[in-house]
Each structure stands twice: as structure tokens, then as C-alpha cells.
Enzyme design. Structure first.
Site, PDB file in Angstrom:
ATOM      1  CG  ASN A 157       5.422 -73.060  52.422  1.00  0.00           C
ATOM      2  OD1 ASN A 157       4.559 -72.344  51.935  1.00  0.00           O
ATOM      3  ND2 ASN A 157       5.157 -74.288  52.835  1.00  0.00           N
ATOM      4  CG  ASP A 158       5.235 -69.306  55.161  1.00  0.00           C
ATOM      5  OD1 ASP A 158       4.193 -69.873  54.805  1.00  0.00           O
ATOM      6  OD2 ASP A 158       5.902 -69.657  56.153  1.00  0.00           O
ATOM      7  CB  VAL A 159       9.597 -65.982  51.185  1.00  0.00           C
ATOM      8  CG1 VAL A 159       9.913 -65.741  52.643  1.00  0.00           C
ATOM      9  CG2 VAL A 159      10.339 -67.211  50.664  1.00  0.00           C
ATOM     10  CB  ALA A 213       3.344 -68.734  58.208  1.00  0.00           C
TER      11      ALA A 213
END
Length: 463
Positions: A390-392, A431
Site C-alpha cells: 500500500n504505502d510503498v 500508515a
């Protein structure tokens, strides 16, 4: 054994530890590196047994620890590896504190003072450093374990004057350390230890769950320096060398992780990073539309592509889909499709988490590519399959100055021609941030358990 034989054995073990670290720098040589490390540790332990008068106690402790370790290793899931590592770090810190206390209580038995003599100045400094580093590592690792395992909230815990409180406690700890140095006694040692234990908690609680990979590597470094402190206390060169290797390599890894997450290394050490003040809850803004499809649709798109890049994340580990994803990539390769895996340095909950998962599934090493090496190739890639990440892969890190992750290096998935994202739902990642990638016209969401979705894709590819 003579003193020279002991020194030679410890030197041999130290060289093997260095070779182990060198081997672990590449997946190809990792197994050989592990063998070097195990042989080195065996030599170090056997050598230590020849120079101690308490063999029975040590063997009993080794057996007890071995039994517990074997049971834990047998039961632990790959998804729980990050919190297990944090728990192990806490034990190293606790060991440093207990050894320092024991050495101060009976310095004659540890050979750091003769009967009736006061502790030497150098020994007081060693005890001070070993105690405060060990205490901070102990409680800090416990908090990290709680956040990683979900027993504590992953949200940053901040309050007014937090940094000033940490600074004040740090100054107080050093002040009591000076008192202990000038006039060794239990009172300044215990007060100093209590302050260090509190600092371990206060340094980690303001760090958000998404930044835990950096914390794990940082605590790894702390545990190494704590072990080195024990080595000085025990006058054991092997522990000093091994602890220094772990401490320095952990510090280097922390620096690499900080670069990968756009964090300041000094802020990590001081516990002043993580979470970001501009974070907003996912879905807080206007409702966005997205395109969804099935496993059959995903199979059709990948089966007709020339190149596919797979981006694994923590969701892959949770679903235990690494073996299925390898089977799928083998099918694509048999069709003449170029398949690679793109690895972000902080994908998962600890450094190297995805590499370990893929190695367990026997994914060919030449298919696994790090972020810096593959980022330029996304624009020329037909299909990217994001599975559990997701965040990466969040483009906001490049495009939205108000995003808490702005400036964080990401995998440039959004540049590919087509993007497939496998998720259970549209919920935010670790996050707590929404991801603009999910709403792009080129993106198709495939909802479901990662393993089940991949297995359905495999069936579709076989027909």
C-alpha cells in the site's frame, strides 16, 4: 586452553562472523553466510565453556533456552517475524542490564576488581554505558513488540513537552551516571537504570506503526552495542567484537531505512519521527470512484502481456500466498512473459521481510529486484500486480506536499501501462493513508484474500 589458544579461537569466530555478514548481503550467498555465523557461534560458545568455572549452569541455560527457542521457532508464523525480532532484542537489552548489576554486586568474581579494591574508572564507565543502553533497548523493544503485534496501538503517542521531557530525563540519567562514576553506589545506579527504562518507552511511543521497520533496525543496533557493553564488563573480546558488528551493521541498516522512508537519522535515534502531523484519515475527503475486476480479468491482462512486475507487501505475508504467487509467475514465464518482483526496502514490517518470504517459496533470485534497480522500468512494463502493498506504492509521496509520506521514495507503479491491485477492501494501509493509485484510470482493484485470488488466477491461466 591457554590464553593464546582462547584468543586464536575468538579471532577465528570473529572472522567467521564478518564472513557471515558479508554472506547475508546477497540472497545468493545468504545460506553460506548463515553457516559461517553458526560455526563461528559454536566456536565462541565452546571456547567460553573451556574458560569458565560454571559449566553446569551455562549448559543448563543453553538447554533451557534452546528448548524454548525451538518451540517458538516451530510455532511462529512468518507474519509474526518482526515482533519476534523485537522480542529477541529486548532479551539482549535485559541481559546487559542484569550482567552489569551482577558485576557491580560482585566485581571480584567478574575479575574487574581485587578484593577490597574499588572499581577502576574504566569499569565504572563500562557499567554505566552497558546499563543505560541495555535498559533503553529492553523497554523500547517491548513497546516495538506491542505495536508490531497489535497489542498496542500503532498510532504515534505524542503530548506537549515530550521532547523536553526526554531531554531532561537524558540529562538526569547522565548526571546520575557521573555520580556513580565519582562515588559508585547502588542508589545512583538504580536511579540511572530506572530513568533509562523510562526513556526506552518514551523514545518509541511517539513513533507510528508505519515506521516500525526503521525502529526494528535501530533496536537491532542498540542490542549490538548492549552486547558490546557486556563484553567490556566481562573482559570478553569475542562479545565486544560480535556486539560491535551487530551495532554498526544495525546502524548502517537504520540509515538505509531512513533514506528509504525520507526520515532524518538523528530523529530516529531521538525518537522524534513517525506518523507525521498532517495525516488525515482515509476517506475523509470526497468519495472517489475506482474500477474493480475479477481474478479472471487479472489473468487475461497478465496472460496477454509481454512483461509483468509483481510488488509484494505485508498482505502477501498475512495470506501466506508466496508459494501461490511463485506458481503463478512460473506459468507466466512458461508463456514467454518476463516476470520480476519489485522490492521496496521497507515493504512488510521489517527490513528484508519480503525477501525472506520469496526465498521461502524458492522464487529465483534473479527475478527479485530492489527498488533503485527497477524503478526506471515501470514505464515500459505492461502490467504491475500489487499484492498486499500500500504505502510503498502511494503516488502521494511524490505529488502531494501535504501528505505525511511526501518525499518518501516509492516504487513507481503508477507509471506502468496497467496496474492490478489485490486487497481485501479499500481500507487504508498501515500508515492510515488513502492511496491515489487505487483511483487511477489504469488501475483495476481485485478484492479478496491474496492467496485465494492468486489461486483463481492460476486456474484461469491454465485454461
Amino acid at each position: 586452553m591457554s590464553a593464546n589458544s582462547v584468543a586464536l579461537a575468538y579471532l577465528t569466530a570473529a572472522v567467521l562472523f564478518i564472513l557471515a555478514l558479508k554472506g547475508l548481503s546477497s540472497p545468493v550467498s545468504a545460506r553460506r553466510g548463515n553457516v559461517f555465523g553458526m560455526v563461528g557461534m559454536a566456536i565462541a560458545v565452546l571456547t567460553t565453556l573451556t574458560v569458565t568455572h560454571n559449566v553446569a549452569y551455562i549448559l543448563a541455560a543453553i538447554v533451557a533456552g534452546g528448548v524454548v527457542g525451538a518451540i517458538v521457532a516451530k510455532r511462529i508464523q512468518m507474519t509474526a517475524m518482526p515482533e519476534l525480532v523485537a522480542a529477541m532484542h529486548s532479551l539482549v537489552g535485559l541481559a546487559a542490564v542484569l550482567v552489569a548489576m551482577s558485576a557491580f554486586n560482585n566485581p571480584v568474581a567478574y575479575g574487574i576488581a581485587a578484593a577490597g579494591e574499588a572499581l577502576h574508572a574504566a569499569n565504572r564507565i563500562e557499567l554505566f554505558i552497558g546499563t543505560f543502553v541495555g535498559a533503553i533497548t529492553f523497554t523500547g523493544s517491548i513497546i516495538a513488540f506491542g505495536k508490531l503485534s497489535g497489542k498496542l496501538s500503532g498510532k504515534p503517542l505524542r503530548f506537549a513537552g515530550q521532547h523536553w521531557l526526554n531531554l531532561g530525563l537524558g540529562i538526569a540519567m547522565i548526571a546520575f551516571g557521573i555520580v556513580f562514576f565519582l562515588s559508585p553506589g547502588w542508589t545512583p545506579l538504580l536511579v540511572m537504570t530506572a530513568i533509562a527504562l523510562a526513556l526506552g518507552v518514551l523514545l518509541i511511543v511517539p513513533i507510528g506503526g508505519a515506521d516500525m521497520p526503521v525502529v526494528v533496525s535501530m533496536l537491532n543496533s542498540y542490542s549490538g552495542w548492549a552486547a558490546a557493553g557486556i563484553g567490556f564488563t566481562l573482559n570478553n573480546n569475542m562479545l565486544i567484537i560480535a556486539g560491535s558488528l551487530v551495532g554498526s551493521s544495525g546502524a548502517i541498516l537504520s540509515y538505509i531505512m531512513c533514506k528509504a522512508m525520507n526520515r532524518a537519522f538523528l530523529n530516529v535515534i531521538l525518537g522524534g519521527f513517525g506518523g507525521g502531523e498532517g495525516a488525515v484519515a482515509a476517506g475523509e475527503a470526497v468519495e472517489k470512484t475506482y474500477r474493480s475486476g475479477s481474478a479472471d480479468d487479472a489473468a487475461f491482462l497478465m496472460g496477454n502481456a509481454d512483461s509483468v512486475i509483481i510488488v509484494p507487501g505485508y498482505g502477501l505475508a498475512v495470506a501466506r500466498a508466496q508459494h501461490a504467487i511463485n506458481e503463478m509467475s512460473n506459468l507466466l514465464t512458461e508463456k514467454g512473459i518476463k516476470v520480476r518482483y519489485a522490492i521496496h526496502p521497507v515493504a512488510g514490517r521489517m527490513p528484508g521481510h519480503m525477501n525472506v518470504l520469496l526465498a521461502e517459496a524458492e522464487v529465483p533470485y534473479d527475478q527479485v529486484v530492489e527498488m533503485d534497480e527497477i524503478n526506471n522500468e515501470f514505464a515500459d512494463t505492461d502490467v504491475v500486480l500489487v499484492i498486499g502493498a500500500n504505502d510503498v506504492v502511494n503516488p502521494a509521496a511524490r505529488t502531494d506536499p501535504n501528505s505525511p509520506i511526501y518525499g518518501m521514495p516509492i516504487l513507481d507503479v503508477h507509471k506502468a501501462r496497467t496496474v492490478l491491485v489485490v486487497k481485501r477492501s479499500m481500507a487504508a494501509g498501515y500508515a492510515g493513508l488513502d492511496n491515489d493509485l487505487f483511483y487511477m484510470d489504469k488501475t483495476m482493484m481485485v478484492f479478496g484474500d491474496a492467496k485465494k485470488v492468486v489461486e483463481d488466477v492460476i486456474k484461469a491461466l491454465q485454461h
